[in-house]
Design a protein around this motif. Structure first.
Motif, PDB file in Angstrom:
ATOM      1  N   GLY A  52       0.828  -1.202   0.000  1.00  4.30           N
ATOM      2  CA  GLY A  52       0.000   0.000   0.000  1.00  4.30           C
ATOM      3  C   GLY A  52       0.858   1.246   0.000  1.00  4.30           C
ATOM      4  N   SER A  53       0.316   2.320   0.521  1.00  2.96           N
ATOM      5  CA  SER A  53       1.041   3.592   0.508  1.00  2.96           C
ATOM      6  C   SER A  53       2.341   3.518   1.302  1.00  2.96           C
ATOM      7  N   GLU A  54       2.405   2.651   2.302  1.00  3.65           N
ATOM      8  CA  GLU A  54       3.648   2.507   3.077  1.00  3.65           C
ATOM      9  C   GLU A  54       4.793   1.930   2.239  1.00  3.65           C
ATOM     10  N   GLU A  55       4.458   1.286   1.128  1.00  2.60           N
ATOM     11  CA  GLU A  55       5.482   0.797   0.190  1.00  2.60           C
ATOM     12  C   GLU A  55       5.645   1.730  -0.997  1.00  2.60           C
ATOM     13  N   GLY A  56       5.044   2.893  -0.942  1.00  2.10           N
ATOM     14  CA  GLY A  56       5.236   3.882  -1.995  1.00  2.10           C
ATOM     15  C   GLY A  56       4.165   3.934  -3.061  1.00  2.10           C
ATOM     16  N   LEU A  57       3.081   3.194  -2.893  1.00  4.83           N
ATOM     17  CA  LEU A  57       1.992   3.233  -3.868  1.00  4.83           C
ATOM     18  C   LEU A  57       1.116   4.457  -3.623  1.00  4.83           C
ATOM     19  N   PRO A  58       0.391   4.928  -4.648  1.00  6.99           N
ATOM     20  CA  PRO A  58      -0.508   6.067  -4.465  1.00  6.99           C
ATOM     21  C   PRO A  58      -1.627   5.743  -3.472  1.00  6.99           C
ATOM     22  N   PHE A  59      -2.321   6.763  -2.988  1.00  7.16           N
ATOM     23  CA  PHE A  59      -3.424   6.605  -2.041  1.00  7.16           C
ATOM     24  C   PHE A  59      -4.510   5.710  -2.634  1.00  7.16           C
ATOM     25  N   PHE A  60      -4.871   5.962  -3.893  1.00  3.26           N
ATOM     26  CA  PHE A  60      -5.804   5.089  -4.596  1.00  3.26           C
ATOM     27  C   PHE A  60      -5.221   4.772  -5.968  1.00  3.26           C
ATOM     28  N   PHE A  61      -5.502   3.566  -6.461  1.00  5.09           N
ATOM     29  CA  PHE A  61      -4.971   3.148  -7.758  1.00  5.09           C
ATOM     30  C   PHE A  61      -5.776   1.977  -8.294  1.00  5.09           C
ATOM     31  N   GLY A  62      -5.598   1.694  -9.577  1.00  3.77           N
ATOM     32  CA  GLY A  62      -6.267   0.582 -10.239  1.00  3.77           C
ATOM     33  C   GLY A  62      -5.795   0.490 -11.675  1.00  3.77           C
ATOM     34  N   SER A  63      -6.493  -0.287 -12.486  1.00  4.74           N
ATOM     35  CA  SER A  63      -6.139  -0.487 -13.900  1.00  4.74           C
ATOM     36  C   SER A  63      -4.677  -0.907 -14.047  1.00  4.74           C
ATOM     37  N   LEU A  64      -4.328  -2.014 -13.445  1.00  2.90           N
ATOM     38  CA  LEU A  64      -2.952  -2.506 -13.414  1.00  2.90           C
ATOM     39  C   LEU A  64      -2.527  -3.117 -14.740  1.00  2.90           C
ATOM     40  N   VAL A  65      -1.297  -2.812 -15.158  1.00  2.47           N
ATOM     41  CA  VAL A  65      -0.714  -3.389 -16.371  1.00  2.47           C
ATOM     42  C   VAL A  65       0.769  -3.604 -16.098  1.00  2.47           C
ATOM     43  N   GLU A  66       1.267  -4.782 -16.442  1.00  2.00           N
ATOM     44  CA  GLU A  66       2.702  -5.046 -16.297  1.00  2.00           C
ATOM     45  C   GLU A  66       3.422  -4.680 -17.586  1.00  2.00           C
TER      46      GLU A  66
ATOM     47  N   GLY B 170       8.169  -2.098  -7.267  1.00  2.00           N
ATOM     48  CA  GLY B 170       8.219  -2.770  -5.979  1.00  2.00           C
ATOM     49  C   GLY B 170       8.159  -4.283  -6.027  1.00  2.00           C
ATOM     50  N   LEU B 171       7.703  -4.874  -7.116  1.00  2.00           N
ATOM     51  CA  LEU B 171       7.636  -6.330  -7.221  1.00  2.00           C
ATOM     52  C   LEU B 171       8.870  -6.924  -7.887  1.00  2.00           C
ATOM     53  N   LEU B 172       9.756  -6.072  -8.397  1.00  2.00           N
ATOM     54  CA  LEU B 172      10.962  -6.539  -9.070  1.00  2.00           C
ATOM     55  C   LEU B 172      12.039  -6.859  -8.052  1.00  2.00           C
ATOM     56  N   PRO B 173      12.932  -7.810  -8.353  1.00  2.00           N
ATOM     57  CA  PRO B 173      14.050  -8.072  -7.445  1.00  2.00           C
ATOM     58  C   PRO B 173      14.872  -6.796  -7.241  1.00  2.00           C
ATOM     59  N   GLY B 174      15.063  -6.427  -5.996  1.00  2.00           N
ATOM     60  CA  GLY B 174      15.812  -5.210  -5.695  1.00  2.00           C
ATOM     61  C   GLY B 174      15.012  -3.945  -5.909  1.00  2.00           C
ATOM     62  N   GLY B 175      13.747  -4.084  -6.307  1.00  2.00           N
ATOM     63  CA  GLY B 175      12.905  -2.919  -6.562  1.00  2.00           C
ATOM     64  C   GLY B 175      12.308  -2.385  -5.280  1.00  2.00           C
ATOM     65  N   GLY B 176      11.590  -1.322  -5.408  1.00  2.00           N
ATOM     66  CA  GLY B 176      10.943  -0.714  -4.256  1.00  2.00           C
ATOM     67  C   GLY B 176      10.943   0.785  -4.383  1.00  2.00           C
ATOM     68  N   GLY B 177      10.586   1.426  -3.313  1.00  2.00           N
ATOM     69  CA  GLY B 177      10.519   2.875  -3.327  1.00  2.00           C
ATOM     70  C   GLY B 177       9.177   3.354  -3.815  1.00  2.00           C
ATOM     71  N   ALA B 178       9.051   4.648  -3.875  1.00  2.00           N
ATOM     72  CA  ALA B 178       7.784   5.256  -4.252  1.00  2.00           C
ATOM     73  C   ALA B 178       7.474   5.054  -5.726  1.00  2.00           C
ATOM     74  N   ALA B 179       6.189   4.911  -6.012  1.00  2.00           N
ATOM     75  CA  ALA B 179       5.750   4.848  -7.404  1.00  2.00           C
ATOM     76  C   ALA B 179       6.042   6.189  -8.057  1.00  2.00           C
TER      77      ALA B 179
END
Length: 124
Positions: free
Chosen positions: A51-65, A90-99
């Protein structure tokens, strides 16, 4: 996201990742924020949540890889920022941080001190 019909404007609340995992979104009733759930039966039978604690926006949707680098793209925003397109690694190896917001629906900036952040309320 979540419960919206997936055939309408590409707004499904889930996506199948290239490696076989599945990501889905829902709105947490306690906080009112969007949450991302990662389903991976092989590596972790218990779903992982972000969620937002991992750097995702407050609200989100329409996911595409991304087919190029595996990053996750989404539509999102917050009470303080206009909606836009975000890239999250954030789902990549070594990834993370804010969107990272890569496109915004507005060029106007509003002072965050002037915005009231909504919070859930309970009725008896």
């Amino acid at each position: 996201g979540g419960g919206s019909p997936g055939w309408q404007f590409g707004q499904q609340g889930f996506a199948f990742l290239q490696d076989g995992r599945v990501v889905a979104t829902y709105v947490d009733r306690g906080s009112g924020q969007s949450r991302l759930v990662l389903l991976d039966d092989v590596a972790a039978p218990t779903p992982s949540e972000f969620g937002s604690e991992e750097g995702l926006p407050f609200f989100f949707g329409s996911l595409v890889e991304s087919s190029d680098d595996g990053a996750l793209y989404m539509l999102g925003g917050s009470p303080q920022r206009a909606s836009g397109v975000y890239r999250w690694s954030g789902l990549l190896p070594g990834g993370g941080g804010a969107a990272e917001m890569i496109a915004c629906s507005s060029s106007s900036e509003i002072d965050e001190s002037l915005v009231s952040v909504p919070r859930p309320v309970e009725f008896p």
